[in-house]
Design an enzyme around this catalytic site. Sequence first.
Site, short mmCIF file in Angstrom:
data_model
loop_
_atom_site.label_atom_id
_atom_site.label_comp_id
_atom_site.label_asym_id
_atom_site.label_seq_id
_atom_site.Cartn_x
_atom_site.Cartn_y
_atom_site.Cartn_z
N CYS A 127 37.75 36.36 34.43
CA CYS A 127 37.20 37.62 34.93
C CYS A 127 38.31 38.67 35.09
O CYS A 127 39.19 38.52 35.94
CB CYS A 127 36.49 37.35 36.26
N CYS A 138 38.55 40.23 38.53
CA CYS A 138 39.08 39.23 39.48
C CYS A 138 40.60 39.17 39.39
O CYS A 138 41.29 39.14 40.41
CB CYS A 138 38.51 37.84 39.18
#
Length: 146
Positions: free
Chosen positions: A67, A70
């Site tokens: 991600c 993230c």
Amino acid sequence: MVQIVCPNCAAANRVPEAKDPVQARCGRCGEKLFQGAPVEVDAGRFQVHRRSNQGLPVLVDVWAPWCGPCRAMAPQFAAAAQRMEPKVRFLKLNADEAPEASAALGVSSIPALILLKDGREVARKAGAMSADQIAAWVNQALMQGA
């Protein structure tokens, strides 16, 4: 009295409120209870922190290595942890390695920040944030009686 889980061995430690938690050490392994950084946890250790941290809010970052947001937020989360410990315990839970824990938390998008107090969820926010935004969001949630 506050109960704090050791980031090293996961033992629960009772710390008198008059004692400086930054100086507190684990009664089992001797490591510092706060190290100024997020604690990476698996599903089992997450449950220990959720169940055993008493009187100490816990902020969980549910993330995944693939991600982009993230990964971009990771240094911001670490900076917020360094700034806010020992007021809040910061945990990182990898959704790919702990899918059952992520599902139990009802996480549908990542990064997801979940603020827990005495084991129960008190606030949730999805999406990447800066360290300042994380700190402001946590402080606001805690001031609202969380």
